[in-house]
Design a protein around this motif. Structure first.
Motif, PDB file in Angstrom:
ATOM      1  N   VAL A 207      37.103  37.851  16.741  1.00 15.13           N
ATOM      2  CA  VAL A 207      38.168  38.566  17.443  1.00 15.13           C
ATOM      3  C   VAL A 207      39.246  37.573  17.883  1.00 15.13           C
ATOM      4  O   VAL A 207      40.451  37.842  17.793  1.00 15.13           O
ATOM      5  N   VAL A 208      38.811  36.401  18.340  1.00 16.57           N
ATOM      6  CA  VAL A 208      39.764  35.381  18.794  1.00 16.57           C
ATOM      7  C   VAL A 208      40.551  34.842  17.603  1.00 16.57           C
ATOM      8  O   VAL A 208      41.779  34.697  17.668  1.00 16.57           O
ATOM      9  N   SER A 279      45.656  28.800  25.300  1.00 19.49           N
ATOM     10  CA  SER A 279      46.450  29.804  26.018  1.00 19.49           C
ATOM     11  C   SER A 279      45.581  31.010  26.381  1.00 19.49           C
ATOM     12  O   SER A 279      45.883  31.764  27.301  1.00 19.49           O
ATOM     13  N   LEU A 280      44.476  31.151  25.684  1.00 15.57           N
ATOM     14  CA  LEU A 280      43.531  32.235  25.980  1.00 15.57           C
ATOM     15  C   LEU A 280      42.477  31.793  27.008  1.00 15.57           C
ATOM     16  O   LEU A 280      41.452  32.421  27.182  1.00 15.57           O
ATOM     17  N   LEU A 281      42.756  30.670  27.671  1.00 12.74           N
ATOM     18  CA  LEU A 281      41.923  30.152  28.769  1.00 12.74           C
ATOM     19  C   LEU A 281      40.597  29.546  28.311  1.00 12.74           C
ATOM     20  O   LEU A 281      39.645  29.447  29.104  1.00 12.74           O
ATOM     21  N   SER A 364      46.918  38.910  37.881  1.00 13.69           N
ATOM     22  CA  SER A 364      46.666  39.154  36.462  1.00 13.69           C
ATOM     23  C   SER A 364      47.339  38.078  35.622  1.00 13.69           C
ATOM     24  O   SER A 364      48.215  37.354  36.102  1.00 13.69           O
ATOM     25  N   HIS A 365      46.866  37.961  34.380  1.00 15.73           N
ATOM     26  CA  HIS A 365      47.430  37.008  33.433  1.00 15.73           C
ATOM     27  C   HIS A 365      47.829  37.770  32.165  1.00 15.73           C
ATOM     28  O   HIS A 365      47.071  38.618  31.708  1.00 15.73           O
ATOM     29  N   THR A 366      48.982  37.442  31.611  1.00 19.10           N
ATOM     30  CA  THR A 366      49.326  37.998  30.304  1.00 19.10           C
ATOM     31  C   THR A 366      48.781  37.040  29.252  1.00 19.10           C
ATOM     32  O   THR A 366      49.257  35.923  29.123  1.00 19.10           O
ATOM     33  N   LEU A 367      47.747  37.486  28.537  1.00 21.14           N
ATOM     34  CA  LEU A 367      47.092  36.594  27.587  1.00 21.14           C
ATOM     35  C   LEU A 367      47.518  36.889  26.142  1.00 21.14           C
ATOM     36  O   LEU A 367      47.476  36.015  25.296  1.00 21.14           O
ATOM     37  N   LEU A 368      47.886  38.136  25.881  1.00 18.04           N
ATOM     38  CA  LEU A 368      48.239  38.518  24.516  1.00 18.04           C
ATOM     39  C   LEU A 368      49.510  39.365  24.566  1.00 18.04           C
ATOM     40  O   LEU A 368      49.826  39.973  25.598  1.00 18.04           O
TER      41      LEU A 368
END
Lengths: 459, 553
Positions: A207-208, A279-281, A364-368
């Motif tokens: 998925v990543v 960036s996806l932590l 919150s974080h914007t990841l995508l």
């Protein structure tokens, strides 16, 4: 004599040095008093010492722990006690990420003036209300059975952690006497596997890789690779379960094709994979209230193409932390915006005055990007429909991906499943990992199914 | 009824703290009672100019140098020409290696010579006549009261309050552990009886009018003793014996140094005995917890280094007359080097540091040479580097310094617990015997500050530290009023050693300095330490002008 008097100034220097030191000590004690006093080494807090702490409640006000008659008491139901051990903690503070370890200050109402043992009439303990549903946790514990593993469920609209269970566990009333560190019944028993462990992810990592492609390449969805079961990279073999033939991204994810995602990762290259995962932590500890999680690993800086290929299918040195996977799922489910998960709903004084409420503290974080998130969600939904079948999560319109993380020769793989419900009224994401067990869909799938069915009241 | 108990206990804790603060405050306040104002004792009058030169101190340098107590502008006078000083027998003058000598009534003097009123002293081209202060034409301030703040001395009253404090401590024990109150009360009562006997001996046998310093020491001991007795009663009896021996030592030293000129006759003997002690220590000591600083015979163990502290001061301090005639420090430096070297061999680094600070104070007060200070410190730093190079395992002690709390189950074990339990105590403490730090190894000696902080609270612990600071302030205050530079130097050195040892103890156990494992003077468990603390305190007491000057009527 006068000269002697003048020379005695050397004593004054020593005196002022001493007074300065006393000032420094007072400052140090005053500033760090809570850290010092509430440290696990402090025996005032162990055993009966916990009897001064306030209540811990679940989201439905079920009492998980409270103090009575100089004793610390936990829930009457042994399975609830065991299911919530890692969340609530025990008397001896063995679980460092537990509420009773990290929220001692709040539970005790400690202050430097009256110390750890204030007289009865000056006590100021607080109650903590959690977002956890103890009943769901109990069901998750039963579903896990004798396996070593973790179950986590989160509301992706609000960030509330509904269920968090880690096994092996024990009854806080009967802490085990562990003589052998390797005893499989108690391997890593003091670790909350949801928060403090990272596991080889296997196929769930696809998925990543897919997300990385969607974020970086225009034609990602239409890109086609051909799977002939075996692929030679740098004269070594990357293998697949079957010869899947020509596949696009959506179908490759549905078939969980290793060759497709290995090729994709190699074509994307190290730099894109590294910077996207960061960036996806990945490679970063996450903060869940006061809890710091174990970081997930992804690093291909020094790897060759063969290793890069395996890294794209969740092997190589990849590790994924269950709570981090929930953060990623929340972004997928919520159009790219991941609400930070949390456990503490409310902290209130014994008279009911609320000292802290989560409503003012949601982040919150914007990841995508929205398009990537939505595409991933629909691909994972497609995966459930075509591969596992909706009977696994009846009525939930679920999206999910399983994984089977190979660890070592003499151990069975880690079984994974993560996903969520797309329904408006059941906005839950879930993650199940079972160590040393078998295939994701066979082992983790039924556990996730049981928990989600119970949570969403499916008959 | 049961609801009342916590309230009573808490009030008791607050009450003991208030009482202890008052005892410390009034004790230090009454050290000002009967103290002499800066007033002229006698005066010298220039025969030609009729200029009056007041003599203000017990020991005075005479010369052309601007630092001299009696400064005379006469080119024929040496920079430091003579010393005029007072002893029990009267006033004396000594020539301190001046170029042209000192003439008394026309005759050149040789050595210490007694002078009388109306004697004419000739230095260079100046002739001075000795007069009593009342004969002054100019100084009218002589009419002022002899003593300021004349109040009846009530040292017994303060001791009574200390007794009360101990009873409050026993009361606290009675509430916390009613079953063991008899065991606890018995040794405390013996201790109080000892203190009263000490008081009466001091008052009636030695006719001492003052008892403030002793009271403060008794207060510190009370605090320590009540903590120890609630931990393990069986430790208390050797401690009680040490206290009694300490009191005897205290009285003996004050008696022994009442004439500072006599002390120098014994100086060499004391130095030799000290060195022999060290040699015996090095040969026969057994290693306990990493240091070889214990010797034992017949079931009695003691730390010779503690007693050598007292000898060290004897050897170091001297009268102004001596200072001016023999200026070199070589002998003392050699003796100090032996002491500190021996302590290094015993691996007793904490005590070595205490000696070094004592050395610095004595060396500087004797010579006034900043160069000596810098040189000594440089040598010490170099020496430490050598030790660390050849004995790298010592570095382990420094390994966690400043980060002890991060290694609570390894090298920072003791410090981390001290910090944790200090914070647990809050301002008022968890109560006597209720602490957990007491169960940690060496808690009653090396971690005593933390135990007090935990059980009696932060305020009480600070009070203990400030009382020791008070001793040092007192010593510094006496450095000009005292009867001889011998007392000034010895009291400042003793105070420096006490306060520095307290600093190593307090800051070492709380991770502000590396942990060295020294005792907290008067408070910690330890016989040798108790006796030597009393010995050091004797020097401070002796520097108080009132100790010998004022007699009880």
């Amino acid at each position: 004599m006068r000269e002697t008097r003048i020379r005695s100034i050397i004593l004054s220097f020593i005196i002022f040095g001493f007074l300065f030191g006393l000032g420094l000590l007072s400052f140090k004690l005053f500033v760090n008093s809570a850290t010092y006093a509430l440290s696990p080494i402090n025996r005032h807090l162990l055993g009966n010492g916990l009897s001064r702490a306030g209540d811990i409640l679940d989201r439905n006000n079920v009492v998980l722990a409270h103090s009575e008659d100089e004793k610390r008491l936990y829930n009457q139901d042994v399975n609830i006690r065991k299911a919530l051990l890692h969340t609530v903690g025990d008397n001896e503070s063995h679980i460092q990420t537990s509420i009773q370890s990290l929220y001692r200050n709040e539970l005790y109402g400690y202050n430097f003036i009256f110390g750890i043992d204030p007289p009865e009439f000056l006590k100021n303990s607080n109650n903590i209300k959690l977002t956890i549903d103890s009943n769901i946790c109990k069901i998750a514990l039963n579903a896990l059975g004798n396996n070593r593993g973790a179950v986590c469920v989160c509301n992706y609209k609000t960030g509330e952690i509904i269920c968090m269970v880690s096994t092996p566990t024990y009854d806080p009333y009967k802490p085990p006497v562990i003589t052998n560190d390797k005893d499989p019944n108690y391997e890593g028993v003091y670790l909350n596997r949801v928060l403090s462990c990272s596991f080889t992810p296997g196929s769930v990592f696809k998925v990543v890789t897919a997300a990385c492609a969607l974020e970086n390449e225009q034609d990602a969805e239409d890109r086609i690779y051909t799977c002939k079961k075996i692929m030679d990279v740098d004269n070594k073999k990357i293998t697949c379960m079957a010869a899947h033939g020509e596949k696009d991204l959506k179908n490759a994810l549905m078939r969980s094709c290793n060759i497709y995602f290995a090729s994709l990762a190699i074509d994307l290259g190290k730099d894109k994979m590294n910077s996207f995962t960061n960036s996806l932590l990945f490679n970063k500890r996450l903060q869940i209230d006061k809890i710091s999680t174990k970081e997930s690993n992804y690093n291909v800086t020094n790897s060759n193409n063969y290793e890069l290929g395996w890294s794209g299918v969740g092997q190589y040195t990849d590790l994924l932390n269950p709570m981090h996977s929930i953060v990623i799922l929340n972004a997928i489910a919520n159009s790219g915006e991941s609400i930070d998960p949390y456990l503490i709903k409310e902290i209130s004084e014994s008279d009911g005055t609320i000292k802290y409420h989560i409503d003012n503290n949601i982040n919150s974080h914007t990841l995508l990007t929205k398009s990537t998130a939505d595409k991933l969600k629909s691909m994972m939904r497609y995966n459930v429909q075509k591969n596992y079948g909706d009977s696994l999560f009846p009525g939930l319109n679920a999206f999910a991906k399983t994984g089977t993380g190979e660890t070592s020769e003499n151990k069975k793989p880690n079984a994974w499943i993560f996903g969520g419900s797309t329904n408006e009224n059941t906005p839950y994401s879930f993650c199940v990992v079972v160590e040393d067990s078998g295939f994701g869909i066979n082992v983790a799938g039924p556990i996730a199914s049981t928990v989600m069915k119970a949570l969403c009241k499916v008959k | 009824m049961t609801d009342l108990v916590p309230i009573i206990l808490f009030s008791l804790k607050v009450l003991t703290i208030i009482l202890a603060i008052l005892i410390v405050y009034f004790s230090f306040k009454s050290t000002k009672n009967f103290s002499r104002n800066r007033r002229t004792l006698i005066l010298l009058e220039d025969i030609n100019t009729k200029e009056e030169l007041p003599i203000l101190y017990w020991e005075n340098t005479v010369g052309r140098n601007k630092h001299c107590d009696i400064k005379i502008n006469d080119p024929a006078i040496s920079r430091e020409h003579a010393v005029i000083f007072r002893r029990k027998e009267g006033w004396f003058i000594t020539d301190t290696n001046s170029k042209y000598g000192v003439f008394l009534n026309g005759e050149k003097i040789n050595g210490k010579t007694k002078i009388f009123i109306n004697d004419i002293i000739t230095l260079g081209e100046t002739s001075l006549v000795l007069k009593t202060a009342d004969q002054s034409k100019e100084i009218s301030s002589n009419k002022e009261k002899l003593f300021k703040n004349v109040k009846p001395l009530r040292p017994g009253k303060i001791l009574f309050f200390i007794t009360l404090l101990n009873l409050l401590f026993i009361g606290e024990t009675f509430i916390i552990k009613p079953n063991s109150v008899i065991n606890v009360a018995f040794p405390i009562i013996i201790f109080l009886a000892t203190c009263w006997i000490f008081f009466f001996i001091s008052k009636y046998l030695f006719s001492r009018a003052t008892f403030e310093i002793e009271n403060l020491a008794i207060l510190l001991i009370s605090i320590g003793l009540n903590v120890i007795v609630n931990y393990k009663v069986e430790l208390i009896f050797s401690q009680l014996i040490s206290i009694a021996l300490g009191m005897i030592c205290f009285l003996f030293i004050i008696w022994f140094i009442k004439n500072p000129d006599n002390v120098k006759k014994f100086r060499l003997l004391i130095a030799i005995i000290a060195v022999i002690f060290f040699v015996i220590n090095l040969l026969f000591a057994k290693e306990i917890n990493g240091s070889r600083n214990w010797i034992s015979f017949g079931g009695l163990s003691l730390q010779p280094s503690e007693f050598i502290k007292i000898a060290f001061i004897f050897v170091g301090a001297s009268t102004l007359e001596d200072l001016q005639t023999t200026k070199n420090l070589t002998g003392f430096i050699l003796f100090s080097a032996i002491c500190i070297g021996a302590l290094f061999l015993m691996k007793d680094f904490g005590t070595a540091c205490v000696f070094f600070v004592g050395f610095l104070v004595i060396a500087f007060m004797r010579s006034g040479s900043i160069r000596t200070l810098i040189f000594s410190c440089a040598t010490a730093i170099l020496g430490s580097f050598l030790v660390l190079t050849f004995k790298p395992y010592i570095k382990d002690r420094f390994a966690v310094w400043g980060h002890a709390f991060e290694y609570p189950n390894a090298a920072g074990y003791q410090q981390a617990r001290v910090l944790s339990y200090c914070a647990s105590g809050g301002l008022f403490g968890v109560g006597l015997g209720n602490g957990y730090l007491q169960y940690i190894f060496a808690s009653m000696s090396d971690l005593m500050f933390g135990v007090i902080c935990e059980e009696l609270g932060f305020i009480m612990a600070m009070l203990v530290a400030l009382t020791i600071t008070g001793f040092a302030f007192f010593a510094r205050g006496q450095s000009i009023k005292s009867r001889s530079t011998f007392y000034s130097i010895s009291s400042c050195a003793a105070a420096a050693m006490l306060i520095f040892q307290a600093a190593l103890h307090i800051f070492g156990s709380t991770d502000i300095l590396p942990l060295t494992g020294v005792t907290l003077p008067f408070v910690s468990l330890g016989g040798s330490s108790m006796i030597s603390s009393f010995g050091l305190l004797a020097f401070i007491k002796a520097s108080d002008e009132r100790t010998y000057a004022i007699r009880r009527n």
